[in-house]
Motif scaffolding. Sequence first.
Motif, PDB file in Angstrom:
ATOM      1  N   THR A 257       0.789  14.469   0.217  1.00  0.00           N
ATOM      2  CA  THR A 257       1.626  13.725  -0.712  1.00  0.00           C
ATOM      3  C   THR A 257       1.640  12.267  -0.242  1.00  0.00           C
ATOM      4  O   THR A 257       0.872  11.906   0.665  1.00  0.00           O
ATOM      5  CB  THR A 257       3.038  14.320  -0.862  1.00  0.00           C
ATOM      6  N   LEU A 258       2.473  11.450  -0.872  1.00  0.00           N
ATOM      7  CA  LEU A 258       2.397  10.012  -0.580  1.00  0.00           C
ATOM      8  C   LEU A 258       3.725   9.469  -0.097  1.00  0.00           C
ATOM      9  O   LEU A 258       4.798   9.865  -0.582  1.00  0.00           O
ATOM     10  CB  LEU A 258       2.007   9.238  -1.850  1.00  0.00           C
ATOM     11  N   LEU A 259       3.607   8.556   0.869  1.00  0.00           N
ATOM     12  CA  LEU A 259       4.728   7.692   1.208  1.00  0.00           C
ATOM     13  C   LEU A 259       4.499   6.454   0.353  1.00  0.00           C
ATOM     14  O   LEU A 259       3.508   5.741   0.522  1.00  0.00           O
ATOM     15  CB  LEU A 259       4.697   7.351   2.702  1.00  0.00           C
TER      16      LEU A 259
ATOM     17  N   LYS B 231       0.843  -1.209   0.000  1.00  0.00           N
ATOM     18  CA  LYS B 231       0.000   0.000   0.000  1.00  0.00           C
ATOM     19  C   LYS B 231       0.868   1.245   0.000  1.00  0.00           C
ATOM     20  O   LYS B 231       2.028   1.210   0.398  1.00  0.00           O
ATOM     21  CB  LYS B 231      -0.855   0.030   1.283  1.00  0.00           C
ATOM     22  N   ASN B 232       0.247   2.359  -0.374  1.00  0.00           N
ATOM     23  CA  ASN B 232       0.867   3.674  -0.161  1.00  0.00           C
ATOM     24  C   ASN B 232       0.170   4.345   1.012  1.00  0.00           C
ATOM     25  O   ASN B 232      -0.942   3.946   1.395  1.00  0.00           O
ATOM     26  CB  ASN B 232       0.733   4.548  -1.407  1.00  0.00           C
ATOM     27  N   TYR B 233       0.787   5.375   1.573  1.00  0.00           N
ATOM     28  CA  TYR B 233       0.246   6.038   2.772  1.00  0.00           C
ATOM     29  C   TYR B 233       0.282   7.554   2.588  1.00  0.00           C
ATOM     30  O   TYR B 233       1.193   8.095   1.950  1.00  0.00           O
ATOM     31  CB  TYR B 233       1.063   5.624   4.005  1.00  0.00           C
TER      32      TYR B 233
ATOM     33  N   PRO C 243      -4.001   5.710  -1.376  1.00  0.00           N
ATOM     34  CA  PRO C 243      -4.432   4.843  -0.276  1.00  0.00           C
ATOM     35  C   PRO C 243      -5.968   4.781  -0.263  1.00  0.00           C
ATOM     36  O   PRO C 243      -6.626   5.756  -0.616  1.00  0.00           O
ATOM     37  CB  PRO C 243      -3.929   5.565   0.969  1.00  0.00           C
ATOM     38  N   GLY C 244      -6.529   3.656   0.151  1.00  0.00           N
ATOM     39  CA  GLY C 244      -7.988   3.551   0.214  1.00  0.00           C
ATOM     40  C   GLY C 244      -8.558   4.356   1.370  1.00  0.00           C
ATOM     41  O   GLY C 244      -9.740   4.724   1.382  1.00  0.00           O
ATOM     42  N   SER C 245      -7.719   4.655   2.334  1.00  0.00           N
ATOM     43  CA  SER C 245      -8.174   5.319   3.559  1.00  0.00           C
ATOM     44  C   SER C 245      -8.148   6.843   3.412  1.00  0.00           C
ATOM     45  O   SER C 245      -7.408   7.365   2.581  1.00  0.00           O
ATOM     46  CB  SER C 245      -7.229   4.913   4.680  1.00  0.00           C
TER      47      SER C 245
END
Length: 580
Positions: A317-319, A297-299, A330-332
């Motif tokens: 932004t994304l981790l 996943k990405n966060y 991310p889905g969250s």
Amino acid sequence: MISGTTRDATKLLVIGRFFLFLLAAEMAFPNPTVRHFRWNVESIFWSPDCIENSVMAINGKFPGPTIRAKAGDTVVVRLTNKLNTEGVVIHWHGIGQRGTPWMDGTASISQCPINPGETFIYTFVVDKPGTYFYHGHYGMQRSAGLYGSLIVEAAAAEPFQYDGEFNILMSDWWHRSVHEQEIGLSSVPFRWINEPDSLLINGRGQYNCSLAAGTCKFEGAEQCAPYILTVHPNKTYRLRLASTTALASLNVAVENHKMVVVEADGNYVEPFEVDDLYIYSGESYSVLIKTDQDPTKNYWISAGVIGRKPNTTQALTLLNYVSVHAGHLPGSPPPAVPRWDDFVRMKSFAQKLRSISRNSAALSPPPVRPHRRIALLNTQNLFLGQIKWAINNISLSLPPTPYLGSIRYKLRAAFDPSPPPESFPDGYDITVPAANRNCTVGNGVYMLGFNTTVDVVLQNANALAANTSEVHPWHLHGHNFWVVGYGDGRFVEGLSEKGFNVKDSPVRNTAVVFPYGWTAVRFVADNPGAWAFHCHLEPHLHMGMGVVLAEGVDRLRQIPAGALRCGLMADMPANRTVGG
Ligand SMILES: O=C1O[C@H]([C@@H](O)CO)C(O)=C1O
């Protein structure tokens, strides 16, 4: 009589000591390097938040280039002002400028503005490892985008380890030009700049982007596409976070990942773990994160406004775990920004900072007692109908001759020679708007005894409107200070200092003052020069929220004339060093 052998032995000892000294210097700063940069400052079209605007750029880039150096290196920046109609200076935020106060880059204080077409060469030593940045310090040029990162790598082992690092410089952005903002701030009636249009991470943001409506663009070559942090699983990363916002105080979080705070403003701190971190303009932190979450996943990495009632979309932004597509969202939902007015939570974060217990010389505890305590009351006032910020009822208005020159050469007409007030009336009620709404403007200097220990108590108060008191991050040039205490309400001389932390108070160059509260800092006035100490919110400094301190200026032997050829020193011959 000394025998030949003894004399030889003494000689050997002296020579040996000399080599030991060299070795120690070498160990502290192995292979110091001179790092050269050539910069052109100019305004260009750019789209920091996907909306095209003009920004102040360096070498055609926004933000300006990152300077990376090692502790002990000399940085040389040959800066040419390619702006058409205004001067420019660059301040190296957090760099001590010990022995080079004319390189601090503060207009009217350490140097004259560099005129359009002119070149000035900044030369200074970066003696302390840490996460820093640089920015314009003339008018509101920082708000116009004139900034970049300055990273000083450690020359010796650090008290923590990591596998990789990322650099994150946070800022805020307005579509309205800085010149219009400045006009509004000095107009009657006053026109406030309002909340930022966007927040930027490494100069990249997205105006009003909505995840729900799918209008955020996480991929692509646009100038506003986010800076994505691609990581490998099960590693430790150092995130270097710095805030050069003009107004916004921020809360930063990395979804599902704890952060361990290890550095603040270039000083190691006793590590502590948090889910999210508060960062005010002028501050920097290093945090360590472990990439120990589900690597498929990405966060989210998020930054949101706190401290003022927000009206700006959270920056995202994304981790990105390396095996996942970089743009895969991310889905969250992104981490929720804590309530903007949860000052209890903000104070609790500030109280967690402690100087690291493994002391180095720079991080020793503060002297137990100061020689002098100055109390600075922060108020919002009126002057000829304009809204100002005032310190002990004086709003700072900078003179045309830089203080460094006028103090050194005793040009008594250059600024107000009477010392500014050390305190404010006992009866002042900080919980309501000032009974006398008017202030004066001035440009006096707090002259500090060289090598004395000075306390400054920054006392917040109610602003002009009832039930309003704001957050003010105060930044000191040329020094680090110990943040010895925070308190609610009014500082009570003789009582409040009993609660000071003189054991492991954090060492910093910026400290936040909370609404209706006070913050006390302690420092040693051991750096000859004239130094700004001011609220780091750009419009507040512009409205007069700062003071000037000076110490040991008469000890400065040679000041490069090129720094000071304006105002009452305009006649100084070219290419001359002034001194003696
Ligand atoms: O300096 C400021 O001015 C406005 C407001 O106090 C007056 O409109 C505001 O929010 C500030 O921070």
